[in-house]
Design a protein around this motif. Structure first.
Motif, PDB file in Angstrom:
ATOM      1  N   GLY A 114    -128.354  50.324  51.583  1.00 44.75           N
ATOM      2  CA  GLY A 114    -128.651  51.414  50.669  1.00 44.75           C
ATOM      3  C   GLY A 114    -127.949  52.715  50.985  1.00 44.75           C
ATOM      4  N   THR A 115    -127.335  52.809  52.142  1.00 49.14           N
ATOM      5  CA  THR A 115    -126.616  54.025  52.520  1.00 49.14           C
ATOM      6  C   THR A 115    -125.410  54.245  51.612  1.00 49.14           C
ATOM      7  OG1 THR A 115    -127.244  53.686  54.826  1.00 49.14           O
ATOM      8  CG2 THR A 115    -125.437  55.224  54.403  1.00 49.14           C
ATOM      9  N   ILE A 116    -125.247  55.476  51.157  1.00 46.34           N
ATOM     10  CA  ILE A 116    -124.103  55.812  50.309  1.00 46.34           C
ATOM     11  C   ILE A 116    -123.097  56.598  51.136  1.00 46.34           C
ATOM     12  CG2 ILE A 116    -123.339  57.040  48.249  1.00 46.34           C
ATOM     13  CD1 ILE A 116    -126.172  56.647  47.130  1.00 46.34           C
ATOM     14  N   GLU A 117    -121.869  56.092  51.200  1.00 39.08           N
ATOM     15  CA  GLU A 117    -120.842  56.721  52.018  1.00 39.08           C
ATOM     16  C   GLU A 117    -119.635  57.117  51.166  1.00 39.08           C
ATOM     17  OE1 GLU A 117    -119.754  54.068  55.133  1.00 39.08           O
ATOM     18  OE2 GLU A 117    -121.535  54.519  56.348  1.00 39.08           O
ATOM     19  N   PRO A 118    -119.082  58.312  51.382  1.00 47.04           N
ATOM     20  CA  PRO A 118    -117.806  58.651  50.752  1.00 47.04           C
ATOM     21  C   PRO A 118    -116.691  57.837  51.409  1.00 47.04           C
ATOM     22  CG  PRO A 118    -118.479  60.382  52.267  1.00 47.04           C
ATOM     23  CD  PRO A 118    -119.613  59.400  52.216  1.00 47.04           C
ATOM     24  N   VAL A 119    -115.839  57.229  50.596  1.00 49.89           N
ATOM     25  CA  VAL A 119    -114.779  56.369  51.119  1.00 49.89           C
ATOM     26  C   VAL A 119    -113.414  57.037  51.014  1.00 49.89           C
ATOM     27  CG1 VAL A 119    -113.626  54.138  50.860  1.00 49.89           C
ATOM     28  CG2 VAL A 119    -116.091  54.297  50.547  1.00 49.89           C
ATOM     29  N   LEU A 120    -113.164  57.714  49.890  1.00 47.83           N
ATOM     30  CA  LEU A 120    -111.845  58.323  49.706  1.00 47.83           C
ATOM     31  C   LEU A 120    -111.957  59.560  48.827  1.00 47.83           C
ATOM     32  CD1 LEU A 120    -108.744  58.036  50.189  1.00 47.83           C
ATOM     33  CD2 LEU A 120    -108.638  56.886  47.966  1.00 47.83           C
ATOM     34  N   ASP A 121    -111.343  60.645  49.299  1.00 45.31           N
ATOM     35  CA  ASP A 121    -111.182  61.858  48.496  1.00 45.31           C
ATOM     36  C   ASP A 121    -109.963  61.631  47.611  1.00 45.31           C
ATOM     37  OD1 ASP A 121    -110.397  64.355  47.500  1.00 45.31           O
ATOM     38  OD2 ASP A 121    -111.222  65.414  49.227  1.00 45.31           O
ATOM     39  N   LEU A 122    -110.212  61.320  46.345  1.00 42.96           N
ATOM     40  CA  LEU A 122    -109.116  60.953  45.447  1.00 42.96           C
ATOM     41  C   LEU A 122    -108.216  62.137  45.136  1.00 42.96           C
ATOM     42  CD1 LEU A 122    -111.331  58.662  43.297  1.00 42.96           C
ATOM     43  CD2 LEU A 122    -109.276  57.883  44.459  1.00 42.96           C
ATOM     44  N   ALA A 123    -108.777  63.328  45.089  1.00 43.27           N
ATOM     45  CA  ALA A 123    -107.955  64.515  44.850  1.00 43.27           C
ATOM     46  C   ALA A 123    -106.969  64.719  45.997  1.00 43.27           C
ATOM     47  CB  ALA A 123    -108.840  65.745  44.693  1.00 43.27           C
ATOM     48  N   ALA A 124    -107.432  64.497  47.230  1.00 46.92           N
ATOM     49  CA  ALA A 124    -106.535  64.636  48.380  1.00 46.92           C
ATOM     50  C   ALA A 124    -105.456  63.560  48.361  1.00 46.92           C
ATOM     51  CB  ALA A 124    -107.345  64.561  49.679  1.00 46.92           C
ATOM     52  N   TYR A 125    -105.831  62.342  47.961  1.00 42.29           N
ATOM     53  CA  TYR A 125    -104.838  61.257  47.883  1.00 42.29           C
ATOM     54  C   TYR A 125    -103.752  61.604  46.862  1.00 42.29           C
ATOM     55  CZ  TYR A 125    -102.683  56.711  47.165  1.00 42.29           C
ATOM     56  OH  TYR A 125    -101.762  55.687  47.057  1.00 42.29           O
ATOM     57  N   GLN A 126    -104.173  62.086  45.684  1.00 43.32           N
ATOM     58  CA  GLN A 126    -103.186  62.391  44.646  1.00 43.32           C
ATOM     59  C   GLN A 126    -102.337  63.602  45.010  1.00 43.32           C
ATOM     60  OE1 GLN A 126    -102.660  59.980  43.021  1.00 43.32           O
ATOM     61  NE2 GLN A 126    -103.941  59.624  41.222  1.00 43.32           N
ATOM     62  N   ALA A 127    -102.877  64.490  45.821  1.00 46.58           N
ATOM     63  CA  ALA A 127    -102.072  65.624  46.281  1.00 46.58           C
ATOM     64  C   ALA A 127    -100.875  65.153  47.099  1.00 46.58           C
ATOM     65  CB  ALA A 127    -102.930  66.577  47.109  1.00 46.58           C
ATOM     66  N   GLY A 128    -101.040  64.018  47.789  1.00 48.73           N
ATOM     67  CA  GLY A 128     -99.936  63.446  48.550  1.00 48.73           C
ATOM     68  C   GLY A 128     -99.159  62.401  47.793  1.00 48.73           C
ATOM     69  N   ASP A 129     -99.547  62.154  46.543  1.00 49.02           N
ATOM     70  CA  ASP A 129     -98.898  61.131  45.720  1.00 49.02           C
ATOM     71  C   ASP A 129     -98.802  61.654  44.285  1.00 49.02           C
ATOM     72  OD1 ASP A 129     -97.773  58.567  45.180  1.00 49.02           O
ATOM     73  OD2 ASP A 129     -99.704  57.908  44.376  1.00 49.02           O
TER      74      ASP A 129
END
Length: 354
Positions: A114-129
């Motif tokens: 049931g734990t909810i974890e952030p996996v990826l900051d998509l804005a940060a990924y797109q900043a590098g792509d």
């Protein structure tokens, strides 16, 4: 907090200003009063999972809900997370865990405990792509708008980024890579009035809005198609499951990405039927984005369009005039079709009979 109520299985009010005959309706409303229910998936038991909170108002949120379709809890809505403002939700076919993309541009994974974890900051990924075909004025090639989500058979998440014009693969550990990029297409502008002052043809961005896995294991992506929002110019693309940096551009030969179907308008979501392999396409409105946006001014949104593509023949429109402000669509292994609509008011979960 449980949001929504079980209806009696028929429509009792008008949708998008269009009158509906409850006797002839093929839309069985299962839940109402949902809050921006854009995302929709099925859990491993076949129950619809609804992602709420999609809104232009950042203060409007809602928990993910599960609607029980059978058993002793049939007809009940159960909240399964804290409050989020969510764009989409998906369930892993590998272990049944939930994934979601939120309007904070983060991909989340709910673990088995049931734990909810952030996996990826998509804005940060797109900043590098950055998007190489960005046409924003002023330019903003690093912009991210994660809009569609699914989970591959191996448990990796696949995100369709409408602003980044790409699809990203993300492992549960947060490793990410770009599966495919979507290029520009020349589009005629003669559907717009002369006062727009446009040349006869301009280039439009693809704007991928939805991603799913097909019966053959390939990745399928539906696109909105950007300005000038010409009706009939949206595609459904087929991408090889192991593709990396595939190019999805009309007129460009790439064995990893090909046009599967075309001629659609402003695609919001797509789904395949596990029962017969038919493709369902959920469109924003018959006349496209500009007609839909006019609804914000008038308060009267046009009807959504739900199409069934039966093996390449001309798609059949289902339940004409009975849905508006489309959210998501999923099809169960038994062939039952579930949709959400009313994402900007009177949000609903419904089952469509064909």
């Amino acid at each position: 907090m449980v949001v929504g109520a079980v209806a009696a299985g028929v429509i009792t009010s008008a949708v998008g200003g269009l009158p509906v005959d409850a006797v002839k309706s093929k839309v069985d409303v299962l839940a109402t009063d949902l809050i921006g229910p854009k995302g929709l998936a099925l859990d491993l038991a076949g129950n619809p999972v609804i992602a709420q909170g999609f809104s232009m108002d950042p203060t409007v949120v809602g928990p993910v809900l599960v609607y029980a379709v059978k058993g002793k809890d049939r007809g009940t809505l159960t909240p399964v997370t804290d409050d989020f403002q969510l764009a989409d939700v998906a369930i892993s076919p590998l272990d049944g865990t939930g994934w979601a993309i939120a309007t904070d541009l983060v991909l989340y994974h709910q673990l088995e405990d049931g734990t909810i974890e952030p996996v990826l900051d998509l804005a940060a990924y797109q900043a590098g792509d950055p998007d190489p075909v960005d046409q924003d004025d002023p330019p903003f090639p690093e912009e991210s708008n994660p809009y569609g989500l699914t989970v591959a058979p191996d448990g990796d998440a696949l995100v369709a980024d409408a602003a980044g014009n790409d699809v990203i693969r993300v492992t549960p550990d947060g490793d990410a890579e770009t599966v495919a990029r979507f290029g520009l297409q020349e589009v005629a502008t003669d559907h717009l009035p002369p006062e727009f002052g446009l040349p006869p043809v301009i280039t439009a961005e693809a704007v991928p809005t939805t991603v799913t896995i097909g019966p053959d294991g390939a990745i399928y992506v539906g696109e909105l198609k950007g300005f000038p929002f010409r009706p009939g110019t949206s595609h459904v693309w087929r991408i090889e499951p192991d593709a990396v940096d595939a190019e999805c551009t009309v007129g460009v030969d790439d064995a990893d990405c090909t046009v599967y179907r075309d001629g659609f308008t402003a695609i919001q979501d797509i789904a395949f039927s596990p029962k017969n392999g038919n493709l369902f396409v959920y469109e924003l409105a018959k006349d496209g984005v500009l007609a839909f946006e006019a609804g914000f001014e008038s308060g009267d949104f046009p009807a959504a369009v739900l199409l069934e593509d039966r093996g390449g023949r001309r798609p059949i429109e289902l339940v004409k005039g009975e849905l508006s402000q489309p959210g998501g669509i999923v099809v169960g292994g038994d062939g039952k079709i579930y949709v959400t609509d009313g994402i900007f008011g009177n949000g609903r979960l419904s089952r469509v009979r064909t």
